[in-house]
Design a protein around this motif. Structure first.
Motif, PDB file in Angstrom:
ATOM      1  N   GLY A  34       0.860  -1.096  -0.054  1.00  0.00           N
ATOM      2  CA  GLY A  34      -0.028   0.083  -0.049  1.00  0.00           C
ATOM      3  C   GLY A  34       0.957   1.124   0.070  1.00  0.00           C
ATOM      4  O   GLY A  34       1.880   1.367   0.717  1.00  0.00           O
ATOM      5  N   LEU A  35       0.572   2.164  -0.994  1.00  0.00           N
ATOM      6  CA  LEU A  35       1.238   3.516  -1.136  1.00  0.00           C
ATOM      7  C   LEU A  35       0.411   4.621  -0.568  1.00  0.00           C
ATOM      8  O   LEU A  35      -0.665   4.924  -0.361  1.00  0.00           O
ATOM      9  CB  LEU A  35       1.588   3.691  -2.405  1.00  0.00           C
ATOM     10  N   VAL A  36       1.253   5.671  -0.342  1.00  0.00           N
ATOM     11  CA  VAL A  36       0.731   6.948   0.111  1.00  0.00           C
ATOM     12  C   VAL A  36       0.206   7.907  -1.273  1.00  0.00           C
ATOM     13  O   VAL A  36       0.936   7.830  -1.999  1.00  0.00           O
ATOM     14  CB  VAL A  36       1.605   7.957   0.808  1.00  0.00           C
ATOM     15  N   ARG A  37      -0.996   7.841  -1.436  1.00  0.00           N
ATOM     16  CA  ARG A  37      -1.771   8.457  -2.705  1.00  0.00           C
ATOM     17  C   ARG A  37      -1.579   9.729  -2.527  1.00  0.00           C
ATOM     18  O   ARG A  37      -1.260  10.581  -1.489  1.00  0.00           O
ATOM     19  CB  ARG A  37      -3.272   8.138  -2.694  1.00  0.00           C
ATOM     20  N   GLY A  40      -3.416  13.640  -6.620  1.00  0.00           N
ATOM     21  CA  GLY A  40      -3.234  14.595  -7.729  1.00  0.00           C
ATOM     22  C   GLY A  40      -2.474  16.104  -7.055  1.00  0.00           C
ATOM     23  O   GLY A  40      -2.742  16.907  -7.865  1.00  0.00           O
ATOM     24  N   GLY A  41      -1.540  15.595  -6.376  1.00  0.00           N
ATOM     25  CA  GLY A  41      -0.606  16.740  -5.871  1.00  0.00           C
ATOM     26  C   GLY A  41      -1.206  17.222  -4.659  1.00  0.00           C
ATOM     27  O   GLY A  41      -0.637  18.116  -4.261  1.00  0.00           O
ATOM     28  N   ALA A  42      -2.551  17.235  -4.189  1.00  0.00           N
ATOM     29  CA  ALA A  42      -3.217  17.836  -2.991  1.00  0.00           C
ATOM     30  C   ALA A  42      -2.583  17.498  -1.842  1.00  0.00           C
ATOM     31  O   ALA A  42      -2.874  18.210  -0.674  1.00  0.00           O
ATOM     32  CB  ALA A  42      -4.587  17.602  -3.095  1.00  0.00           C
ATOM     33  N   LEU A  43      -2.049  16.099  -1.691  1.00  0.00           N
ATOM     34  CA  LEU A  43      -1.485  15.711  -0.431  1.00  0.00           C
ATOM     35  C   LEU A  43      -0.377  16.032  -0.287  1.00  0.00           C
ATOM     36  O   LEU A  43       0.756  15.721  -0.841  1.00  0.00           O
ATOM     37  CB  LEU A  43      -1.665  14.164  -0.342  1.00  0.00           C
ATOM     38  N   ALA A  44      -0.016  16.606   1.050  1.00  0.00           N
ATOM     39  CA  ALA A  44       1.505  17.203   1.289  1.00  0.00           C
ATOM     40  C   ALA A  44       2.150  15.740   2.049  1.00  0.00           C
ATOM     41  O   ALA A  44       3.436  15.590   2.168  1.00  0.00           O
ATOM     42  CB  ALA A  44       1.503  18.170   2.199  1.00  0.00           C
ATOM     43  N   GLY A  45       1.356  14.949   2.750  1.00  0.00           N
ATOM     44  CA  GLY A  45       1.940  13.568   3.327  1.00  0.00           C
ATOM     45  C   GLY A  45       0.863  13.282   4.171  1.00  0.00           C
ATOM     46  O   GLY A  45      -0.491  13.427   4.414  1.00  0.00           O
ATOM     47  N   MET A  46       1.182  12.182   4.915  1.00  0.00           N
ATOM     48  CA  MET A  46       0.398  11.221   5.624  1.00  0.00           C
ATOM     49  C   MET A  46       1.069  10.940   7.041  1.00  0.00           C
ATOM     50  O   MET A  46       2.198  10.981   7.357  1.00  0.00           O
ATOM     51  CB  MET A  46      -0.118  10.071   5.275  1.00  0.00           C
ATOM     52  N   GLY A  87       3.711   8.723  -2.072  1.00  0.00           N
ATOM     53  CA  GLY A  87       4.564   7.772  -2.954  1.00  0.00           C
ATOM     54  C   GLY A  87       5.368   6.741  -2.208  1.00  0.00           C
ATOM     55  O   GLY A  87       5.579   5.665  -2.554  1.00  0.00           O
ATOM     56  N   GLU A  88       5.225   6.905  -0.763  1.00  0.00           N
ATOM     57  CA  GLU A  88       6.072   6.101   0.052  1.00  0.00           C
ATOM     58  C   GLU A  88       5.264   4.691   0.225  1.00  0.00           C
ATOM     59  O   GLU A  88       4.017   5.064   0.385  1.00  0.00           O
ATOM     60  CB  GLU A  88       6.418   6.762   1.370  1.00  0.00           C
ATOM     61  N   VAL A  89       5.826   3.706   0.559  1.00  0.00           N
ATOM     62  CA  VAL A  89       5.435   2.476   1.027  1.00  0.00           C
ATOM     63  C   VAL A  89       4.861   2.704   2.451  1.00  0.00           C
ATOM     64  O   VAL A  89       5.445   3.022   3.198  1.00  0.00           O
ATOM     65  CB  VAL A  89       6.269   1.368   1.045  1.00  0.00           C
ATOM     66  N   ILE A  90       3.464   2.424   2.409  1.00  0.00           N
ATOM     67  CA  ILE A  90       2.776   2.391   3.816  1.00  0.00           C
ATOM     68  C   ILE A  90       3.125   0.892   4.525  1.00  0.00           C
ATOM     69  O   ILE A  90       3.577   0.709   5.895  1.00  0.00           O
ATOM     70  CB  ILE A  90       1.386   2.777   4.021  1.00  0.00           C
ATOM     71  N   MET A  91       2.847   0.026   3.859  1.00  0.00           N
ATOM     72  CA  MET A  91       2.551  -1.386   4.419  1.00  0.00           C
ATOM     73  C   MET A  91       2.685  -2.594   3.272  1.00  0.00           C
ATOM     74  O   MET A  91       2.636  -2.083   2.079  1.00  0.00           O
ATOM     75  CB  MET A  91       1.407  -1.767   5.163  1.00  0.00           C
ATOM     76  N   MET A  92       3.170  -3.767   3.640  1.00  0.00           N
ATOM     77  CA  MET A  92       2.846  -4.692   2.621  1.00  0.00           C
ATOM     78  C   MET A  92       2.286  -6.167   3.251  1.00  0.00           C
ATOM     79  O   MET A  92       2.537  -6.144   4.423  1.00  0.00           O
ATOM     80  CB  MET A  92       4.374  -4.957   2.068  1.00  0.00           C
ATOM     81  N   VAL A  93       1.908  -7.100   2.525  1.00  0.00           N
ATOM     82  CA  VAL A  93       1.738  -8.292   3.060  1.00  0.00           C
ATOM     83  C   VAL A  93       2.313  -9.287   1.984  1.00  0.00           C
ATOM     84  O   VAL A  93       2.213  -8.796   0.782  1.00  0.00           O
ATOM     85  CB  VAL A  93       0.129  -8.654   3.204  1.00  0.00           C
ATOM     86  N   ALA A  94       2.775 -10.443   2.406  1.00  0.00           N
ATOM     87  CA  ALA A  94       3.343 -11.404   1.448  1.00  0.00           C
ATOM     88  C   ALA A  94       2.669 -12.782   2.010  1.00  0.00           C
ATOM     89  O   ALA A  94       2.506 -13.099   3.123  1.00  0.00           O
ATOM     90  CB  ALA A  94       4.653 -11.460   1.336  1.00  0.00           C
TER      91      ALA A  94
END
Lengths: 146, 83
Positions: A34-37, A40-46, A87-94
């Motif tokens: 999962g990535l930080v959406r 459309g450029g409106a998000l500065a971060g999470m 754009g950063e990776v938040i989490m992953m599952v495998a």
């Protein structure tokens, strides 16, 4: 089975390769990240808050349930908290299984439960300030199919 | 009975602190919430719509009618948004 909750970023590709390399005997590996959406450029971060005393046990309970339902060789859950940029990776599952059907189903199950049953809360930081992300009804509905 | 009460996300922001120690005679979560609401406006505002609030007792999700006997930690938070 590995569950990790951490503030540090991680390399999704390297984690996936290492997971596949140690999944001896499995014929299928499914990964999701999962990535930080950027909206459309409106998000500065999470910023992700979590409940340290409960997060690990909740993730382990979800993982144990997946193992009880499907024949899995191995699983991996990594979930970050703290500040993140678009754009950063938040989490992953495998998931690793003998055949792909189990690996796909278990990965979807893990994601559906992680969304609504693991104590994380996302806050989006935009030009007009910070907003807590509301849980979506569809995410709760998604649990009913299991 | 003394409970550790934790607040997360917007509940933490509205209450103004992440945790507190609460002396209470409440026997259920609902009674504890009623006691908190009676304290002041911040609590009344935070707990004004319980459909938007989830609760965990000793790190396990619970319902508002759950008993508090033997419980040490109560956490209030919004629906979770992991993944």
């Amino acid at each position: 089975m590995v569950v990790r909750v951490q503030a540090e970023s991680f390399d999704f590709g390297a984690e996936s390769n290492a997971f596949a390399a140690r999944a001896t005997g499995a014929g299928a590996v499914v990964t999701f990240c999962g990535l930080v959406r950027d909206n459309g450029g409106a998000l500065a971060g999470m910023e992700i808050e979590h409940y340290p005393g409960m997060t690990d046990s909740a993730l382990r309970a979800i993982e144990a349930e997946a193992r009880a339902r499907w024949s899995l060789h191995d699983t991996l859950i990594v979930h970050r908290f703290g500040p993140m940029a678009p754009g950063e990776v938040i989490m992953m599952v495998a998931t690793a299984a003998r055949h792909r059907a189990d690996a796909f189903a278990a990965a979807e199950f893990l994601m559906d439960y992680l969304k609504s049953r693991a104590p994380f809360w996302k806050k989006e930081l935009g030009a007009e300030g910070a907003t807590w992300v509301a849980a979506r009804d569809e995410d709760e509905d998604a649990l009913r199919r299991w | 009975m003394t409970l550790t009460v934790l607040y997360f996300a917007w509940l933490r922001e509205r209450i103004g602190h992440p945790r507190e120690s609460v002396d209470t005679e409440a026997t259920t979560v609902a009674e504890l919430v009623a006691e908190l609401i009676a304290r002041d406006e911040r609590y009344a505002f935070t707990f004004s719509d319980l459909r938007a609030v989830r609760v965990a007792l000793d790190q396990q999700l619970a319902e508002f009618d759950a008993p508090l006997a033997g419980v040490r930690e109560v956490a209030f938070f919004p629906p979770m948004t992991g993944g």
